[in-house]
Design a protein around this motif. Structure first.
Motif, PDB file in Angstrom:
ATOM      1  N   UNK A  68      -2.956  13.277   7.502  1.00 57.06           N
ATOM      2  CA  UNK A  68      -3.792  13.129   8.903  1.00 57.06           C
ATOM      3  C   UNK A  68      -5.167  12.745   8.524  1.00 57.06           C
ATOM      4  N   UNK A  69      -6.010  13.831   7.617  1.00 59.89           N
ATOM      5  CA  UNK A  69      -7.268  13.490   7.151  1.00 59.89           C
ATOM      6  C   UNK A  69      -7.632  11.979   6.798  1.00 59.89           C
ATOM      7  N   UNK A  70      -6.436  11.617   5.788  1.00 55.25           N
ATOM      8  CA  UNK A  70      -6.513  10.150   5.411  1.00 55.25           C
ATOM      9  C   UNK A  70      -6.721   9.204   6.460  1.00 55.25           C
ATOM     10  N   UNK A  71      -5.608   9.410   7.381  1.00 55.13           N
ATOM     11  CA  UNK A  71      -5.552   8.514   8.517  1.00 55.13           C
ATOM     12  C   UNK A  71      -6.732   8.291   9.246  1.00 55.13           C
ATOM     13  N   UNK A  72      -7.339   9.724   9.729  1.00 53.90           N
ATOM     14  CA  UNK A  72      -8.572   9.637  10.656  1.00 53.90           C
ATOM     15  C   UNK A  72      -9.596   8.835   9.689  1.00 53.90           C
ATOM     16  N   UNK A  73      -9.632   9.170   8.514  1.00 55.56           N
ATOM     17  CA  UNK A  73     -11.122   8.483   7.955  1.00 55.56           C
ATOM     18  C   UNK A  73     -10.833   7.275   7.430  1.00 55.56           C
ATOM     19  N   UNK A  74      -9.478   6.560   7.391  1.00 55.01           N
ATOM     20  CA  UNK A  74      -9.221   5.267   7.270  1.00 55.01           C
ATOM     21  C   UNK A  74      -9.535   4.518   8.418  1.00 55.01           C
ATOM     22  N   UNK A  75      -9.417   5.269   9.733  1.00 55.85           N
ATOM     23  CA  UNK A  75      -9.316   4.742  11.006  1.00 55.85           C
ATOM     24  C   UNK A  75     -11.044   4.543  11.261  1.00 55.85           C
ATOM     25  N   UNK A  76     -11.873   5.769  11.311  1.00 57.33           N
ATOM     26  CA  UNK A  76     -12.944   6.046  11.930  1.00 57.33           C
ATOM     27  C   UNK A  76     -13.947   6.198  10.996  1.00 57.33           C
ATOM     28  N   UNK A  77     -13.667   6.571   9.757  1.00 63.15           N
ATOM     29  CA  UNK A  77     -14.833   6.943   8.675  1.00 63.15           C
ATOM     30  C   UNK A  77     -15.709   5.746   8.103  1.00 63.15           C
ATOM     31  N   UNK A  78     -16.724   6.112   7.587  1.00 63.11           N
ATOM     32  CA  UNK A  78     -17.570   5.236   6.833  1.00 63.11           C
ATOM     33  C   UNK A  78     -16.855   4.801   5.653  1.00 63.11           C
ATOM     34  N   UNK A  79     -17.457   3.514   4.732  1.00 61.41           N
ATOM     35  CA  UNK A  79     -16.958   3.270   3.765  1.00 61.41           C
ATOM     36  C   UNK A  79     -17.381   4.333   2.430  1.00 61.41           C
ATOM     37  N   UNK A  80     -18.360   5.207   2.686  1.00 56.57           N
ATOM     38  CA  UNK A  80     -18.635   6.097   1.718  1.00 56.57           C
ATOM     39  C   UNK A  80     -17.526   7.208   1.782  1.00 56.57           C
ATOM     40  N   UNK A  81     -17.151   7.575   2.851  1.00 60.46           N
ATOM     41  CA  UNK A  81     -15.874   8.553   2.938  1.00 60.46           C
ATOM     42  C   UNK A  81     -14.567   8.018   2.579  1.00 60.46           C
ATOM     43  N   UNK A  82     -14.207   6.810   2.722  1.00 56.04           N
ATOM     44  CA  UNK A  82     -13.232   6.149   2.434  1.00 56.04           C
ATOM     45  C   UNK A  82     -13.170   6.346   0.676  1.00 56.04           C
ATOM     46  N   UNK A  83     -14.319   5.692   0.087  1.00 52.76           N
ATOM     47  CA  UNK A  83     -14.465   5.648  -1.335  1.00 52.76           C
ATOM     48  C   UNK A  83     -14.138   7.018  -1.905  1.00 52.76           C
ATOM     49  N   UNK A  84     -14.812   8.213  -1.255  1.00 51.87           N
ATOM     50  CA  UNK A  84     -14.673   9.285  -1.786  1.00 51.87           C
ATOM     51  C   UNK A  84     -13.341   9.805  -1.666  1.00 51.87           C
ATOM     52  N   UNK A  85     -12.614   9.641  -0.736  1.00 54.53           N
ATOM     53  CA  UNK A  85     -11.119  10.214  -0.590  1.00 54.53           C
ATOM     54  C   UNK A  85     -10.342   9.745  -1.518  1.00 54.53           C
ATOM     55  N   UNK A  86     -10.383   8.282  -1.836  1.00 58.14           N
ATOM     56  CA  UNK A  86      -9.578   7.458  -2.571  1.00 58.14           C
ATOM     57  C   UNK A  86      -9.927   7.709  -3.845  1.00 58.14           C
ATOM     58  N   UNK A  87     -11.065   8.074  -4.192  1.00 55.04           N
ATOM     59  CA  UNK A  87     -11.494   8.141  -5.712  1.00 55.04           C
ATOM     60  C   UNK A  87     -11.661   7.242  -6.605  1.00 55.04           C
ATOM     61  N   UNK A  88     -11.330   7.236  -7.675  1.00 55.34           N
ATOM     62  CA  UNK A  88     -11.848   6.329  -8.681  1.00 55.34           C
ATOM     63  C   UNK A  88     -10.730   5.063  -8.990  1.00 55.34           C
ATOM     64  N   UNK A  89     -10.175   4.385  -8.185  1.00 57.46           N
ATOM     65  CA  UNK A  89      -9.253   3.431  -8.190  1.00 57.46           C
ATOM     66  C   UNK A  89      -9.695   1.958  -8.368  1.00 57.46           C
TER      67      UNK A  89
END
Length: 89
Positions: A68-89
């Motif tokens: 759920x956190x991932x879905x919320x961040x992917x929908x309304x989060x900034x690019x820095x939050x998305x990058x931090x959650x997804x990590x070093x891919x």
């Protein structure tokens, strides 16, 4: 980090590692990775919930909250939050 992002404080608390590389494909990748967990875990618990051990319920709850956190961040989060959650891919 964006000053108007509603997710930055939560993401910075949970993802304690530093900033990661921001690229365009991380937002759809985070959405695609979280959808099966957000939909599948409640389905498993609804179908098999009575016969499952308490440990499975705990693990399923943590995974569902992360999805759920991932879905919320992917929908309304900034690019820095998305990058931090997804990590070093």
């Amino acid at each position: 980090m964006a000053a108007t992002c509603p997710c930055c404080s939560t993401v910075n608390t949970i993802c304690f590692w530093g900033p990661r590389r921001e690229v365009w494909w991380k937002r759809p990748a985070l959405l695609v990775c979280c959808l099966p967990f957000a939909g599948g875990i409640p389905a498993i618990l609804w179908l098999k919930g009575g016969s499952l051990q308490a440990g499975f319920w705990i693990v399923a709850g943590v995974l569902f909250a992360a999805a759920l956190l991932g879905l919320v961040v992917s929908a309304i989060g900034c690019n820095a939050c998305v990058a931090r959650i997804l990590g070093d891919l």
